[in-house]
Scaffold this motif. Sequence first.
Motif, PDB file in Angstrom:
ATOM      1  N   PHE A  92      -7.289   0.669 -13.045  1.00 16.78           N
ATOM      2  CA  PHE A  92      -6.190  -0.298 -13.062  1.00 16.78           C
ATOM      3  C   PHE A  92      -5.020   0.199 -12.223  1.00 16.78           C
ATOM      4  N   LEU A  93      -4.707   1.482 -12.346  1.00 18.29           N
ATOM      5  CA  LEU A  93      -3.625   2.064 -11.554  1.00 18.29           C
ATOM      6  C   LEU A  93      -3.932   1.938 -10.064  1.00 18.29           C
ATOM      7  N   THR A  94      -5.166   2.225  -9.664  1.00 20.07           N
ATOM      8  CA  THR A  94      -5.556   2.140  -8.262  1.00 20.07           C
ATOM      9  C   THR A  94      -5.455   0.707  -7.736  1.00 20.07           C
ATOM     10  N   ILE A  95      -5.875  -0.262  -8.535  1.00 20.82           N
ATOM     11  CA  ILE A  95      -5.767  -1.665  -8.123  1.00 20.82           C
ATOM     12  C   ILE A  95      -4.288  -2.037  -7.940  1.00 20.82           C
ATOM     13  N   LEU A  96      -3.451  -1.632  -8.880  1.00 26.66           N
ATOM     14  CA  LEU A  96      -2.027  -1.960  -8.793  1.00 26.66           C
ATOM     15  C   LEU A  96      -1.358  -1.266  -7.604  1.00 26.66           C
ATOM     16  N   GLN A  97      -1.790  -0.051  -7.298  1.00 32.28           N
ATOM     17  CA  GLN A  97      -1.241   0.649  -6.129  1.00 32.28           C
ATOM     18  C   GLN A  97      -1.631  -0.079  -4.837  1.00 32.28           C
ATOM     19  N   ARG A  98      -2.852  -0.596  -4.801  1.00 31.33           N
ATOM     20  CA  ARG A  98      -3.269  -1.382  -3.626  1.00 31.33           C
ATOM     21  C   ARG A  98      -2.454  -2.671  -3.536  1.00 31.33           C
ATOM     22  N   LEU A  99      -2.222  -3.311  -4.669  1.00 37.06           N
ATOM     23  CA  LEU A  99      -1.413  -4.526  -4.692  1.00 37.06           C
ATOM     24  C   LEU A  99       0.005  -4.224  -4.209  1.00 37.06           C
TER      25      LEU A  99
END
Length: 131
Positions: free
Chosen positions: A116-123
């Motif tokens: 989830f953290l990685t997805i949010l960082q990409r966002l």
Amino acid sequence: MSNQIALENIDNILTFLTLFSHQDCQLYDIQTEPLALDPYNYSKEFNRFITALYTEKFVISFDWTNWQHEANSFVTTPELLNVADISTIQKLFTSHVRQERFCSGHLAQLIDNGHFLTILQRLQAIRKGLS
């Protein structure tokens, strides 16, 4: 229903970035007694995040069951997120949220492995490119 995302939608989801950045934040617990069919209890903050995914159009209507292989490839190879676009992020959030209904603890696993953290960082990176 439109799947179009506005900057405001992105900004509202990015407010949850800090939630996943703190290692000491307890986003769920596992109920061991009494034995439960769904032993995972998610925190109020995490449930607000899930609600926001719906509200901000990050959970969309599409054939997510046939997209599970792709969704899993982003978990096993996080570098793939480096080129993910908004549409892919919508599909990932949708797939994971829906998967929890059939596989209790799926979201807890994504909290633990940092997905989830990685997805949010990409966002966040996409959002910076849109400014």
